[in-house]
Design a protein around this motif. Structure first.
Motif, mmCIF file in Angstrom:
data_model
loop_
_atom_site.group_PDB
_atom_site.id
_atom_site.type_symbol
_atom_site.label_atom_id
_atom_site.label_comp_id
_atom_site.label_asym_id
_atom_site.label_seq_id
_atom_site.Cartn_x
_atom_site.Cartn_y
_atom_site.Cartn_z
ATOM 1 N N ASN A 121 0.835 -1.201 0.000
ATOM 2 C CA ASN A 121 0.000 0.000 0.000
ATOM 3 C C ASN A 121 0.875 1.258 0.000
ATOM 4 O O ASN A 121 2.115 1.167 0.034
ATOM 5 C CB ASN A 121 -1.014 -0.018 1.149
ATOM 6 C CG ASN A 121 -0.372 -0.034 2.520
ATOM 7 O OD1 ASN A 121 0.696 0.531 2.746
ATOM 8 N ND2 ASN A 121 -1.044 -0.686 3.459
ATOM 9 N N GLU A 122 0.240 2.422 -0.036
ATOM 10 C CA GLU A 122 0.970 3.696 -0.127
ATOM 11 C C GLU A 122 1.979 3.858 1.008
ATOM 12 O O GLU A 122 3.138 4.215 0.779
ATOM 13 C CB GLU A 122 -0.019 4.860 -0.108
ATOM 14 C CG GLU A 122 0.657 6.215 -0.077
ATOM 15 C CD GLU A 122 -0.251 7.349 0.366
ATOM 16 O OE1 GLU A 122 0.190 8.495 0.226
ATOM 17 O OE2 GLU A 122 -1.362 7.084 0.856
ATOM 18 N N CYS A 123 1.558 3.594 2.228
ATOM 19 C CA CYS A 123 2.455 3.756 3.371
ATOM 20 C C CYS A 123 3.591 2.732 3.319
ATOM 21 O O CYS A 123 4.727 3.051 3.683
ATOM 22 C CB CYS A 123 1.680 3.638 4.677
ATOM 23 S SG CYS A 123 0.485 4.978 4.915
ATOM 24 N N GLU A 135 4.952 1.483 0.558
ATOM 25 C CA GLU A 135 5.915 1.946 -0.455
ATOM 26 C C GLU A 135 6.851 2.996 0.116
ATOM 27 O O GLU A 135 8.059 2.958 -0.106
ATOM 28 C CB GLU A 135 5.182 2.509 -1.673
ATOM 29 C CG GLU A 135 4.610 1.449 -2.567
ATOM 30 C CD GLU A 135 4.038 2.022 -3.855
ATOM 31 O OE1 GLU A 135 4.589 3.018 -4.362
ATOM 32 O OE2 GLU A 135 3.050 1.458 -4.342
ATOM 33 N N ILE A 136 6.301 3.942 0.861
ATOM 34 C CA ILE A 136 7.110 5.004 1.447
ATOM 35 C C ILE A 136 8.066 4.422 2.485
ATOM 36 O O ILE A 136 9.264 4.719 2.478
ATOM 37 C CB ILE A 136 6.203 6.096 2.074
ATOM 38 C CG1 ILE A 136 5.387 6.785 0.975
ATOM 39 C CG2 ILE A 136 7.021 7.105 2.861
ATOM 40 C CD1 ILE A 136 4.252 7.652 1.502
ATOM 41 N N CYS A 195 0.082 7.735 7.958
ATOM 42 C CA CYS A 195 0.598 6.358 7.977
ATOM 43 C C CYS A 195 0.861 5.905 9.412
ATOM 44 O O CYS A 195 1.375 6.683 10.221
ATOM 45 C CB CYS A 195 1.905 6.268 7.189
ATOM 46 S SG CYS A 195 1.706 6.493 5.415
#
Length: 155
Positions: free
Chosen positions: A133-135, A137-138, A149
């Motif tokens: 998910n987005e978090c 990936e970061i 996040c």
């Protein structure tokens, strides 16, 4: 090396005795709950949290599912090893592209930074896989996490 990638790292996931193998996220409170399913088959690997793949069947109607659970606008199935023949990423992807299949958020953060995606076809066949998910990936890129996040777990 080929054998390890295609066969060696995967293990079958037995169906649970409490029927919670297939979950979808509720619209009302964003908690995940089990749905009705049968003929569950799954594989996973300890080498990566995104190697999970599952196949199942459900008798729940599309109308009930779409009125109750969080749908996703975009989902891209990940390929499964050829020997796990119930999971055909090309067929699932084509059904999503043709808007015949419906994608749902199965579980948010099934592992840190990894969500479970569930897709159901009109004939009741369902499929699940894990996505970063987005978090995730970061965090996995080593960047500073935005406020929305959750913090990374201490390892």
């Amino acid at each position: 090396m080929y054998w390890l990638q295609v066969y060696g790292y995967y293990e079958p996931v037995p169906a649970s005795s409490n029927n919670d193998d297939v979950k979808l996220t509720l619209l009302v409170d964003e908690e995940s709950e089990s749905i009705l399913y049968q003929n569950f088959r799954a594989i996973d690997s300890e080498s990566s949290p995104i190697r999970y793949r599952a196949c199942f069947e459900t008798s729940m109607s599309a109308a009930l599912l779409t009125e109750t659970y969080v749908m996703l606008e975009k989902a891209e199935p990940r390929n499964a090893p050829g020997w796990f023949d119930c999971f055909d990423a090309k067929e699932i992807g084509a059904a999503l592209e043709a808007e015949e299949a419906i994608a749902f958020l199965g579980q948010k953060d099934v592992h840190y930074g990894i969500d479970r995606i569930v897709v159901i076809l009109p004939d009741g066949r369902g499929f699940a896989w894990n996505e970063i998910n987005e978090c995730g990936e970061i965090a996995f890129d080593g960047k500073h996490l935005p406020e929305h996040c959750p913090p990374r777990p201490i390892e």
